[in-house]
Scaffold this active site. Structure first.
Site, PDB file in Angstrom:
ATOM      1  N   ASP A  26      -7.100  -2.084   4.272  1.00  0.00           N
ATOM      2  CA  ASP A  26      -5.692  -1.766   4.559  1.00  0.00           C
ATOM      3  C   ASP A  26      -5.414  -1.731   6.065  1.00  0.00           C
ATOM      4  O   ASP A  26      -4.676  -0.862   6.549  1.00  0.00           O
ATOM      5  CB  ASP A  26      -5.308  -0.422   3.906  1.00  0.00           C
ATOM      6  CG  ASP A  26      -5.509  -0.452   2.403  1.00  0.00           C
ATOM      7  OD1 ASP A  26      -5.201  -1.479   1.782  1.00  0.00           O
ATOM      8  OD2 ASP A  26      -5.988   0.556   1.839  1.00  0.00           O
ATOM      9  N   HIS A  28       0.842  -1.197   0.000  1.00  0.00           N
ATOM     10  CA  HIS A  28       0.000   0.000   0.000  1.00  0.00           C
ATOM     11  C   HIS A  28       0.881   1.252   0.000  1.00  0.00           C
ATOM     12  O   HIS A  28       1.851   1.327   0.758  1.00  0.00           O
ATOM     13  CB  HIS A  28      -0.917  -0.018   1.239  1.00  0.00           C
ATOM     14  CG  HIS A  28      -1.850   1.139   1.264  1.00  0.00           C
ATOM     15  ND1 HIS A  28      -2.986   1.190   0.481  1.00  0.00           N
ATOM     16  CD2 HIS A  28      -1.799   2.317   1.943  1.00  0.00           C
ATOM     17  CE1 HIS A  28      -3.604   2.345   0.696  1.00  0.00           C
ATOM     18  NE2 HIS A  28      -2.903   3.042   1.570  1.00  0.00           N
TER      19      HIS A  28
HETATM   20  C1  GAR Z   1       1.149   0.667  -6.037  1.00  0.00           C
HETATM   21  O1  GAR Z   1       1.532   1.926  -5.549  1.00  0.00           O
HETATM   22  C2  GAR Z   1       0.291  -0.035  -5.004  1.00  0.00           C
HETATM   23  O2  GAR Z   1       0.670   0.172  -3.691  1.00  0.00           O
HETATM   24  C3  GAR Z   1      -1.043   0.608  -5.278  1.00  0.00           C
HETATM   25  O3  GAR Z   1      -1.129   0.628  -6.668  1.00  0.00           O
HETATM   26  C4  GAR Z   1       0.174   0.808  -7.198  1.00  0.00           C
HETATM   27  C5  GAR Z   1       0.399  -0.237  -8.259  1.00  0.00           C
HETATM   28  O4  GAR Z   1       1.435   0.096  -9.113  1.00  0.00           O
HETATM   29  N1  GAR Z   1      -2.099  -0.125  -4.656  1.00  0.00           N
HETATM   30  C6  GAR Z   1      -3.099   0.476  -4.019  1.00  0.00           C
HETATM   31  O5  GAR Z   1      -3.222   1.675  -3.941  1.00  0.00           O
HETATM   32  C7  GAR Z   1      -4.093  -0.472  -3.397  1.00  0.00           C
HETATM   33  N2  GAR Z   1      -4.936   0.211  -2.470  1.00  0.00           N
HETATM   34  P1  GAR Z   1       1.782  -0.811 -10.375  1.00  0.00           P
HETATM   35  O6  GAR Z   1       0.499  -1.062 -11.136  1.00  0.00           O
HETATM   36  O7  GAR Z   1       2.791  -0.024 -11.146  1.00  0.00           O
HETATM   37  O8  GAR Z   1       2.349  -2.096  -9.817  1.00  0.00           O
END
Ligand code: GAR
Length: 192
Positions: free
Chosen positions: A141, A105
């Protein structure tokens, strides 16, 4: 070797870090990437790496069936660990009680839970935010924290620039936690 299922919804750069880690193929095997978005780049990354990919399109009107379908699909791979890496859906089944399930997160939890953690941190004017890996539980979370690292917020940051700085930390941190858990005799032990 541990069997890992990765859940992803978007770009999949965290997934890519898990694919590229030298420990893959040694400590863990990514047996499947499961997504709620058939056209997301995470699916393409899995395909390029020769990893089984499955998309289960999310339908709001059929949330219960979708949740059950997600659970059955993931359990069909008999994983030792499920990793939510940019998966933008709340798991409402009891999947996380059957298989250890962790999430990365983009904030210093318990601050800024939810889907807009980076924008929320920026709007709150905090000087630092960060990245957290935690067990998934029935809340949003809110599960037990396994690792956490802070990231500075700069005065001229946009959501995008800040998020990218956080993701650089997430990619390393998430991989380290996955490797550590896979080396543990009992992955659940991290929860107690
Ligand atoms: C990451 O920052 C992850 O923590 C977030 O989405 C991004 C994915 O990046 N997840 C959330 O916010 C879940 N609540 P990516 O698609 O480049 O791996």
């Amino acid at each position: 070797m541990r069997k890992v299922v990765v859940l992803a919804s978007g770009n999949g750069s965290l997934l890519q870090a898990l694919i590229d880690a030298p420990e893959r193929g040694n400590q863990y095997e990514i047996v499947a990437v499961v997504s709620d978005k058939p056209k997301c780049f995470a699916i393409e990354r899995a395909r390029q790496a020769g990893i089984t990919e499955i998309a289960i399109s999310f339908q709001k009107s059929q949330d219960n069936q979708w949740q059950q379908h997600l659970k059955d699909t993931v359990l069909g791979f008999n994983p030792d660990l499920v990793v939510s890496a940019g998966f933008m859906r709340i798991i409402r089944s009891d999947l996380f009680e059957v298989v250890p399930t962790i999430n990365s997160h983009p904030s210093l939890l318990p601050n800024f839970p939810g889907a807009h953690a980076v924008a929320d941190a920026l709007a709150a004017g905090v000087e630092k935010t960060g990245a957290t890996v935690h067990f998934i539980d029935a809340g949003v979370d809110s599960g037990k924290i396994l690792a956490q690292q802070s990231v500075p917020v700069y005065p001229n940051d946009s959501v995008q620039s800040l998020h990218e700085r956080i993701k650089m930390v997430e990619r390393i941190q998430l991989t380290q936690v996955v490797v550590k858990l896979c080396l543990q005799e009992d992955i659940w032990a991290g929860l107690h």
